[in-house]
Design a protein around this motif. Structure first.
Motif, PDB file in Angstrom:
ATOM      1  N   CYS A 160       2.888   0.792   3.411  1.00 33.18           N
ATOM      2  CA  CYS A 160       2.401  -0.218   4.350  1.00 33.18           C
ATOM      3  C   CYS A 160       2.492  -1.574   3.661  1.00 33.18           C
ATOM      4  O   CYS A 160       2.352  -1.674   2.440  1.00 33.18           O
ATOM      5  CB  CYS A 160       0.973   0.079   4.789  1.00 33.18           C
ATOM      6  SG  CYS A 160       0.838   1.556   5.832  1.00 33.18           S
ATOM      7  N   PHE A 190       0.878  -1.170   0.000  1.00 34.35           N
ATOM      8  CA  PHE A 190       0.000   0.000   0.000  1.00 34.35           C
ATOM      9  C   PHE A 190       0.917   1.222   0.000  1.00 34.35           C
ATOM     10  O   PHE A 190       1.683   1.422   0.951  1.00 34.35           O
ATOM     11  CB  PHE A 190      -0.874   0.040   1.249  1.00 34.35           C
ATOM     12  CG  PHE A 190      -1.841  -1.109   1.395  1.00 34.35           C
ATOM     13  CD1 PHE A 190      -1.905  -2.142   0.479  1.00 34.35           C
ATOM     14  CD2 PHE A 190      -2.704  -1.142   2.481  1.00 34.35           C
ATOM     15  CE1 PHE A 190      -2.806  -3.189   0.619  1.00 34.35           C
ATOM     16  CE2 PHE A 190      -3.611  -2.182   2.647  1.00 34.35           C
ATOM     17  CZ  PHE A 190      -3.656  -3.216   1.715  1.00 34.35           C
ATOM     18  N   VAL A 191       0.838   2.028  -1.053  1.00 33.10           N
ATOM     19  CA  VAL A 191       1.748   3.162  -1.207  1.00 33.10           C
ATOM     20  C   VAL A 191       0.928   4.437  -1.354  1.00 33.10           C
ATOM     21  O   VAL A 191       0.124   4.558  -2.291  1.00 33.10           O
ATOM     22  CB  VAL A 191       2.671   2.980  -2.436  1.00 33.10           C
ATOM     23  CG1 VAL A 191       3.647   4.152  -2.539  1.00 33.10           C
ATOM     24  CG2 VAL A 191       3.433   1.653  -2.336  1.00 33.10           C
ATOM     25  N   ALA A 192       1.109   5.369  -0.422  1.00 31.57           N
ATOM     26  CA  ALA A 192       0.399   6.648  -0.503  1.00 31.57           C
ATOM     27  C   ALA A 192       0.775   7.361  -1.788  1.00 31.57           C
ATOM     28  O   ALA A 192       1.923   7.320  -2.226  1.00 31.57           O
ATOM     29  CB  ALA A 192       0.738   7.517   0.706  1.00 31.57           C
ATOM     30  N   TYR A 225      -1.396  -5.784   8.486  1.00 35.04           N
ATOM     31  CA  TYR A 225      -0.496  -4.886   7.757  1.00 35.04           C
ATOM     32  C   TYR A 225       0.238  -4.007   8.762  1.00 35.04           C
ATOM     33  O   TYR A 225      -0.274  -3.703   9.848  1.00 35.04           O
ATOM     34  CB  TYR A 225      -1.273  -4.003   6.774  1.00 35.04           C
ATOM     35  CG  TYR A 225      -2.009  -4.776   5.712  1.00 35.04           C
ATOM     36  CD1 TYR A 225      -1.448  -4.997   4.457  1.00 35.04           C
ATOM     37  CD2 TYR A 225      -3.273  -5.315   5.971  1.00 35.04           C
ATOM     38  CE1 TYR A 225      -2.126  -5.735   3.486  1.00 35.04           C
ATOM     39  CE2 TYR A 225      -3.951  -6.049   5.013  1.00 35.04           C
ATOM     40  CZ  TYR A 225      -3.372  -6.253   3.781  1.00 35.04           C
ATOM     41  OH  TYR A 225      -4.042  -6.983   2.823  1.00 35.04           O
ATOM     42  N   GLU A 238       4.262   7.022   1.428  1.00 36.15           N
ATOM     43  CA  GLU A 238       4.245   6.115   2.580  1.00 36.15           C
ATOM     44  C   GLU A 238       4.140   4.684   2.059  1.00 36.15           C
ATOM     45  O   GLU A 238       3.613   4.449   0.968  1.00 36.15           O
ATOM     46  CB  GLU A 238       3.029   6.399   3.477  1.00 36.15           C
ATOM     47  CG  GLU A 238       2.904   7.830   3.970  1.00 36.15           C
ATOM     48  CD  GLU A 238       3.742   8.106   5.209  1.00 36.15           C
ATOM     49  OE1 GLU A 238       4.501   7.196   5.621  1.00 36.15           O
ATOM     50  OE2 GLU A 238       3.644   9.208   5.751  1.00 36.15           O
ATOM     51  N   ARG A 261      -6.959   1.127  -0.778  1.00 33.96           N
ATOM     52  CA  ARG A 261      -6.855  -0.242  -0.275  1.00 33.96           C
ATOM     53  C   ARG A 261      -7.391  -0.352   1.149  1.00 33.96           C
ATOM     54  O   ARG A 261      -8.046  -1.338   1.504  1.00 33.96           O
ATOM     55  CB  ARG A 261      -5.404  -0.724  -0.349  1.00 33.96           C
ATOM     56  CG  ARG A 261      -4.875  -0.901  -1.770  1.00 33.96           C
ATOM     57  CD  ARG A 261      -5.655  -1.952  -2.565  1.00 33.96           C
ATOM     58  NE  ARG A 261      -5.558  -3.286  -1.986  1.00 33.96           N
ATOM     59  CZ  ARG A 261      -4.578  -4.139  -2.224  1.00 33.96           C
ATOM     60  NH1 ARG A 261      -3.595  -3.807  -3.055  1.00 33.96           N
ATOM     61  NH2 ARG A 261      -4.583  -5.332  -1.658  1.00 33.96           N
ATOM     62  N   SER A 266       2.685   4.747   7.663  1.00 31.63           N
ATOM     63  CA  SER A 266       1.676   5.788   7.462  1.00 31.63           C
ATOM     64  C   SER A 266       0.699   5.935   8.623  1.00 31.63           C
ATOM     65  O   SER A 266      -0.014   4.992   8.975  1.00 31.63           O
ATOM     66  CB  SER A 266       0.871   5.493   6.190  1.00 31.63           C
ATOM     67  OG  SER A 266      -0.067   6.532   5.956  1.00 31.63           O
ATOM     68  N   LEU A 312      -2.836   3.554  -1.364  1.00 32.38           N
ATOM     69  CA  LEU A 312      -2.934   3.289   0.072  1.00 32.38           C
ATOM     70  C   LEU A 312      -4.324   3.585   0.625  1.00 32.38           C
ATOM     71  O   LEU A 312      -4.936   2.733   1.282  1.00 32.38           O
ATOM     72  CB  LEU A 312      -1.860   4.079   0.831  1.00 32.38           C
ATOM     73  CG  LEU A 312      -1.784   3.869   2.341  1.00 32.38           C
ATOM     74  CD1 LEU A 312      -0.325   3.880   2.813  1.00 32.38           C
ATOM     75  CD2 LEU A 312      -2.544   4.961   3.087  1.00 32.38           C
ATOM     76  N   GLN A 313      -4.828   4.784   0.376  1.00 26.48           N
ATOM     77  CA  GLN A 313      -6.141   5.125   0.920  1.00 26.48           C
ATOM     78  C   GLN A 313      -7.225   4.193   0.380  1.00 26.48           C
ATOM     79  O   GLN A 313      -8.070   3.694   1.145  1.00 26.48           O
ATOM     80  CB  GLN A 313      -6.481   6.580   0.601  1.00 26.48           C
ATOM     81  CG  GLN A 313      -7.780   7.055   1.236  1.00 26.48           C
ATOM     82  CD  GLN A 313      -8.167   8.454   0.770  1.00 26.48           C
ATOM     83  OE1 GLN A 313      -8.247   8.713  -0.431  1.00 26.48           O
ATOM     84  NE2 GLN A 313      -8.397   9.352   1.712  1.00 26.48           N
TER      85      GLN A 313
END
Length: 684
Positions: free
Chosen positions: A621, A500-502, A603, A619, A509, A607, A506-507
């Motif tokens: 995760c 999960f990458v900002a 996870y 970020e 997911r 973040s 990320l948001q």
């Protein structure tokens, strides 16, 4: 949703966290010197609030004043409320220090002199210290002479001295050189240790500094300045730009002129005019400022501090075998600061010397002042390996240190990459590429906290050491993106499947994972979410948690600091509880657990759920797949939720509520330490 969601104000929430720090300073069960340290932490936090958040509140207040009177003035109300809360907290601070801690110090034969004269039995030693050490740093400035220019430094300590000589009264500024000398001077006479403020050594000897003058008044003050730096988009070298801005930061707008009460009004008007201070920055305080220096009180007594918890050497790590060989069998996880940081240092050190290692990539956000990790990266580059370091120069208050290390690495041949001006890289990742028998093998670190051996001694974090190729291939894709120094293009986003990458996924997911729990709850299946964060502010994700609560999902949050989610409100958040833990270590790990109808998806990552993390940072995760590792982290989470000593619950009014139940006393940090210690005994 059934009702309109409501949110706590982020600044008032932050102040509520700082109040929790004060609670710890007042707690009789905490060792005496640790209680003093909590006062120091409170004071340091408050200084940062005045540097970072108060400028925002003041600006919003000024803007609201320009609006029509019929318009909402929430910004003005928040500024006023924040000031009221701070005033009440400082009153409590003073009571704890003078009414509780200083008397307890005296019972232990330690006399911290506070608002009292220097005793005669120590005057000789104090005078010798004044003449031999202190006077070397004193630089009085005659402020009454307009030809003398003087600019008060940020959070530096000063006296305003009224001295009359030959019938003429002049206003002088005298610096208190606490950044060059210790804030406290200690001298022991027989069995009593006297601890004296540097301020008082100067204050009570002004006649020796202004010989022949009549001292009519002496008042301490300091000025706190806005910490914001203004970076332009991609003009020239970013490090040069930041270095220039750091100089400007020290000359930033004054957000607080904190002065000792009793300054004559005419003198106060004179000094505020001379320093060009706004009226809303003027605050009367105590006699002593910068009480964050209380952690420098020179007292050594093992009975007055926490009992020692030596870091545990993880028994599932073979110290005679290469850490990279061990990763071929299983992933490893280091729980800081309970366990030793040495395996992380080994990871970088082995990579620097291993003949099979060809490339090393790492993100650095806050670098230790004497970083062994950076030294190993320098060695790796000198050993002929390709080393790329994404170092974040915009990490607030660590900019200068990061610039220093960036220059040192660059001169050693390390490829240094800086983030785009409007985007911070807060991810905690490292990747090592080996060439073994003609094929590329990956090893890496994914962490909830910085690669910083100093903070690793008192921040609770989790670092996964892995050779999972699927995860690390995606880490490699992230580094390839970072090397471009651009913002993510919505039309050309990397398809991260596992991470999960900002700025990428990320948001979305996290929303999908919450939606799955909502769907399960609506089907009558078990549904639960446990999340541990430092800060919770972002309203899209909070609103999704409200929606989950309304669907019947049981949500347990552990939030250390800022929390804008309002728990326990009927029809909105009655299924949400919020735990806040303050103890000997700073809670820092970010963990996300979704029940998934018993399948337990876990996870971790860098973040928090704040606007800055979701919208303005990179970020990362990552999933925890190893079943033993997952079970251990879930156990740690449960121990924290069971804490009824160091934990409080945040209620719907933003109060820190003591947990009062019939369960046996349960202190999570101690239980986690014992859990890991006993685990390692079993593995030996």
């Amino acid at each position: 949703m059934g009702i309109t969601p409501t949110f706590f104000d982020r600044d008032l929430s932050w102040l509520a966290f700082n109040d929790r720090i004060l609670q710890e300073a007042a707690k009789e069960s905490v060792p005496l010197l640790e209680r003093i340290r909590f006062l120091s932490i409170y004071s340091s936090n408050l200084d940062e609030f005045y540097r970072v958040r108060m400028p925002v509140l003041m600006a919003l207040h000024r803007l609201s004043g320009k609006e029509n009177d019929d318009n909402s003035t929430d910004e003005s109300a928040n500024l006023q409320k924040a000031r009221e809360v701070i005033f009440q907290q400082l009153e409590n601070f003073g009571h704890i220090l003078t009414g509780q801690l200083i008397p307890l110090l005296k019972k232990n034969h330690i006399h911290l002199l506070y608002n009292e004269a220097i005793p005669e039995q120590v005057l000789e030693k104090v005078n010798d210290y004044l003449y031999s050490q202190v006077m070397a740093f004193l630089q009085p400035v005659n402020l009454s002479d307009e030809k003398n220019s003087f600019f008060p430094g940020n959070n530096k300590l000063y006296f305003l001295v009224q001295a009359e000589e030959d019938g003429i009264e002049r206003n002088w500024i005298v610096n208190i050189p606490s950044d060059q000398l210790s804030r406290f001077y200690s001298v022991t006479i027989e069995t009593i240790q006297f601890v004296i403020f540097l301020d008082d050594i100067i204050r009570f000897n002004l006649d020796k500094i202004f010989k022949g003058a009549n001292i009519k008044g002496c008042f301490s003050f300091k000025i706190t300045r806005d910490a914001e730096i203004d970076l332009k988009d991609e003009y020239g070298d970013l490090s040069d730009q930041i270095e220039k801005q750091l100089l400007k930061r020290e000359a930033g707008l004054a957000t607080r002129f904190l002065h000792q009460p009793g300054i004559p009004l005419r003198v106060l008007y004179f000094i505020t005019s001379r320093f060009n201070l706004s009226s809303d920055s003027i605050t009367a305080g105590g006699k002593y400022h910068n009480l964050k220096d209380l952690d420098q009180v020179p007292v050594k007594n093992n009975e007055l501090v926490y009992d020692k918890w030596p870091p545990i050497s993880p028994a599932d790590i073979n110290y005679e075998q290469s850490i990279f060989d061990q990763l071929k069998k299983k992933d490893l996880c280091i729980h800081l600061p309970y366990q030793s940081y040495n395996p992380i240092l080994r990871f970088f050190n082995e990579a620097a010397i291993d003949k099979n290692v060809e490339e090393i990539y790492v993100t650095l956000y806050r670098v230790a002042s004497n970083s062994r990790i950076v030294n190993s990266l320098i060695s790796a580059a000198k050993n002929g390996k390709k080393v790329m370091v994404m170092i974040e120069l915009k990490a607030r208050f660590d900019e200068a240190n990061n610039i220093k290390w960036a220059k040192r690495m660059k001169s050693a041949g390390v490829q240094i990459v800086y983030s785009a001006s409007a985007l911070k890289v807060h991810a905690k990742t490292a990747l090592v590429k080996h060439r073994i028998d003609g094929r590329t093998v990956y090893s890496g670190l994914l962490s909830t906290g910085n690669f910083n051996e100093t903070t690793a001694a008192f921040y609770t974090d989790h670092i996964m050491i892995t050779s999972n190729r699927e995860l690390l291939r995606e880490v490699e894709l992230l580094f390839l993106f970072l090397a471009k120094r651009t913002k993510p293009d919505p039309d050309d986003l990397i398809n991260f499947e596992h991470l999960f990458v900002a700025q990428f996924n990320l948001q979305q997911r996290f929303i999908e994972l919450i939606d799955r729990e909502i769907a399960n709850a609506r089907q009558g299946l078990p549904a639960a979410i446990t999340i541990k964060l430092n800060n919770l502010e972002e309203r899209v994700l909070i609103s999704k948690l409200y929606e989950a609560s309304q669907a019947g999902v049981k949500i347990s949050l552990i939030v250390r600091s800022i929390c804008c989610l309002v728990p326990g409100v009927a029809g909105m958040s009655e299924n949400i509880t919020i735990t806040r833990i303050v103890d000997r270590y700073l809670e820092h790990g970010r963990i996300f657990l979704f029940h998934n109808n018993g399948q337990q998806d876990l996870y971790m990552g860098s973040s928090d759920w704040m606007n800055r993390n979701i919208y303005h940072r990179i970020e990362v995760c990552f999933p925890v797949k190893d079943e033993a590792m997952k079970a251990e982290i879930i156990t740690i989470l449960q121990l924290q939720l069971n804490d009824n000593i160091q934990a409080v619950r945040i209620d719907e009014n933003l109060n820190n509520i003591k947990i009062d139940n019939a369960k046996p006393p349960d202190q999570s940090q101690r239980q986690i330490y014992l859990l890991l210690k006993n685990k390692d005994k079993e593995l030996v």
